[in-house]
Write a protein that holds these residues in place. Structure first.
Motif, mmCIF file in Angstrom:
data_model
loop_
_atom_site.group_PDB
_atom_site.id
_atom_site.type_symbol
_atom_site.label_atom_id
_atom_site.label_comp_id
_atom_site.label_asym_id
_atom_site.label_seq_id
_atom_site.Cartn_x
_atom_site.Cartn_y
_atom_site.Cartn_z
ATOM 1 N N ASP A 1 -33.613 -10.528 -2.787
ATOM 2 C CA ASP A 1 -33.483 -10.027 -4.188
ATOM 3 C C ASP A 1 -33.187 -11.358 -5.168
ATOM 4 O O ASP A 1 -31.854 -11.584 -5.187
ATOM 5 C CB ASP A 1 -32.552 -8.817 -4.177
ATOM 6 C CG ASP A 1 -32.150 -8.482 -5.719
ATOM 7 O OD1 ASP A 1 -32.741 -9.264 -6.773
ATOM 8 O OD2 ASP A 1 -31.470 -7.521 -5.862
ATOM 9 N N LYS B 1 -38.041 -2.887 -1.310
ATOM 10 C CA LYS B 1 -37.177 -2.557 -0.192
ATOM 11 C C LYS B 1 -38.080 -1.422 0.876
ATOM 12 O O LYS B 1 -38.322 -1.896 1.925
ATOM 13 C CB LYS B 1 -36.081 -1.702 -0.594
ATOM 14 C CG LYS B 1 -34.672 -2.288 -0.874
ATOM 15 C CD LYS B 1 -33.813 -1.506 -1.239
ATOM 16 C CE LYS B 1 -32.682 -1.968 -2.082
ATOM 17 N NZ LYS B 1 -31.690 -1.164 -2.806
ATOM 18 N N ALA B 2 -38.933 -0.865 0.201
ATOM 19 C CA ALA B 2 -39.950 -0.052 0.755
ATOM 20 C C ALA B 2 -41.062 -0.821 1.514
ATOM 21 O O ALA B 2 -41.179 -0.479 2.622
ATOM 22 C CB ALA B 2 -40.588 1.054 -0.249
ATOM 23 N N ARG C 1 -34.112 4.708 -15.762
ATOM 24 C CA ARG C 1 -33.754 4.481 -14.524
ATOM 25 C C ARG C 1 -32.466 3.438 -14.612
ATOM 26 O O ARG C 1 -31.516 3.793 -13.444
ATOM 27 C CB ARG C 1 -34.788 3.549 -14.072
ATOM 28 C CG ARG C 1 -36.040 4.208 -13.840
ATOM 29 C CD ARG C 1 -37.162 3.258 -13.181
ATOM 30 N NE ARG C 1 -38.383 3.906 -13.064
ATOM 31 C CZ ARG C 1 -39.645 3.352 -12.910
ATOM 32 N NH1 ARG C 1 -39.701 2.206 -12.999
ATOM 33 N NH2 ARG C 1 -40.783 4.149 -12.623
ATOM 34 N N ILE D 1 -42.600 6.307 -5.674
ATOM 35 C CA ILE D 1 -42.515 5.184 -4.658
ATOM 36 C C ILE D 1 -43.616 5.129 -3.903
ATOM 37 O O ILE D 1 -44.206 4.192 -3.764
ATOM 38 C CB ILE D 1 -41.134 4.955 -4.200
ATOM 39 C CG1 ILE D 1 -39.952 5.239 -5.334
ATOM 40 C CG2 ILE D 1 -40.940 4.027 -3.293
ATOM 41 C CD1 ILE D 1 -38.866 5.738 -4.650
ATOM 42 N N SER E 1 -36.900 -3.385 -7.146
ATOM 43 C CA SER E 1 -35.957 -3.245 -6.056
ATOM 44 C C SER E 1 -36.339 -2.374 -5.205
ATOM 45 O O SER E 1 -36.598 -2.416 -4.038
ATOM 46 C CB SER E 1 -34.623 -3.145 -6.238
ATOM 47 O OG SER E 1 -33.983 -4.293 -7.145
ATOM 48 N N THR E 2 -36.769 -1.010 -5.656
ATOM 49 C CA THR E 2 -37.192 -0.107 -4.847
ATOM 50 C C THR E 2 -38.370 -0.244 -4.257
ATOM 51 O O THR E 2 -38.474 0.138 -2.924
ATOM 52 C CB THR E 2 -37.246 1.340 -5.946
ATOM 53 O OG1 THR E 2 -36.333 1.455 -6.610
ATOM 54 C CG2 THR E 2 -37.744 2.505 -5.094
ATOM 55 N N GLY F 1 -38.916 -1.193 -11.207
ATOM 56 C CA GLY F 1 -39.300 -0.859 -10.053
ATOM 57 C C GLY F 1 -39.117 -1.703 -8.767
ATOM 58 O O GLY F 1 -39.518 -1.496 -7.831
ATOM 59 N N THR G 1 -45.425 1.498 -13.184
ATOM 60 C CA THR G 1 -44.749 2.529 -12.294
ATOM 61 C C THR G 1 -44.406 3.741 -13.073
ATOM 62 O O THR G 1 -43.591 4.598 -12.514
ATOM 63 C CB THR G 1 -43.547 1.795 -11.654
ATOM 64 O OG1 THR G 1 -42.781 1.583 -12.551
ATOM 65 C CG2 THR G 1 -44.116 0.557 -10.773
#
Ligand code: C5P
Length: 203
Positions: A33, A21-22, A151, A192, A17-18, A15, A187
């Motif tokens: 990244d 980003k958030a 995922r 998220i 990258s997700t 998780g 996670t």
């Protein structure tokens, strides 16, 4: 630095990258990244017909590369944003990333990236342990193997994912590892938003 530098490490599909980003969006920070940087070098190695195991040749590619890893990933004038996510690159990247000279080259660039900014969110495998040992906050994300494979979907087989994790965790230079002072967050069954709120509560 007056703004935070947040290091996010963990295996593929955890998780990173997700979440990064958030977090970057919520905090108004830039995001790097670092996996995309290793993938771009791997793409360029394959593009030039070089064997990913040929350490001196691969190191020369990394040393000469004009590399930009923003929302678009560019190497030597090629936009490889989509191409770096393909199966051949995923298969080659761990060998490229185990090359000590490649790591030296890319870690220098990652530190330069941070030096020209005030804070940031940086994701990878060795960010909290090697690249930014003094990061404001270190997070180590995990998830079950089943969930990580789910995922990745059609992008990477469960066997490919497991192979990459094994090479990344057992290489001699900067293996995937949790920093002693990193907070571990599983996670697997978390949304998220839930994960991001928890991380923000640690700042
Ligand atoms: O994050 P992602 O799965 O895209 O990373 C691709 C590969 O890049 C990893 O499997 C690993 O071999 C390498 N990598 C690394 N160190 C980092 C980031 C990625 O060795 N900091």
């Amino acid at each position: 630095m007056s703004r935070p530098l947040i290091a996010i490490d963990g295996p593929a599909g955890a998780g990173k990258s997700t979440v990064s980003k958030a977090l970057a969006e919520r905090l108004g920070l830039d995001r790097l990244d670092t996996g995309a940087m290793y993938r771009a070098v791997a793409w360029r190695v394959l593009d030039q017909g070089i064997d990913p195991g040929d350490q001196p040749a691969v190191a020369a590619v990394a040393a000469a590369a004009c590399l930009e890893a923003g929302p678009e990933v560019l190497i030597d004038g090629h936009d490889v944003t989509a191409a770096i996510r393909t199966a051949p690159v995923s298969r080659a990247v761990s060998a490229v990333a185990a090359n000590p000279e490649v790591r030296r080259q890319l870690v220098t660039r990652q530190r330069q990236w941070a030096a020209t900014r005030d804070g940031g969110v940086v994701e990878g495998r060795d960010i909290g342990t090697v690249v930014f040992p003094d990061a404001t906050l270190k997070i180590f994300l995990t998830a079950s193997m089943e969930e990580r494979s789910r995922r990745r979907g059609a992008d990477e087989s469960p066997a490919g994912l497991a192979r990459r994790d094994r090479i990344d965790s057992t290489r001699s230079m900067s293996p995937l590892a949790r920093a002693a002072d990193a907070r571990v967050l599983d996670t697997t069954d978390r949304s998220i938003d839930d994960v991001v709120e928890e991380v923000l509560s640690w700042l």
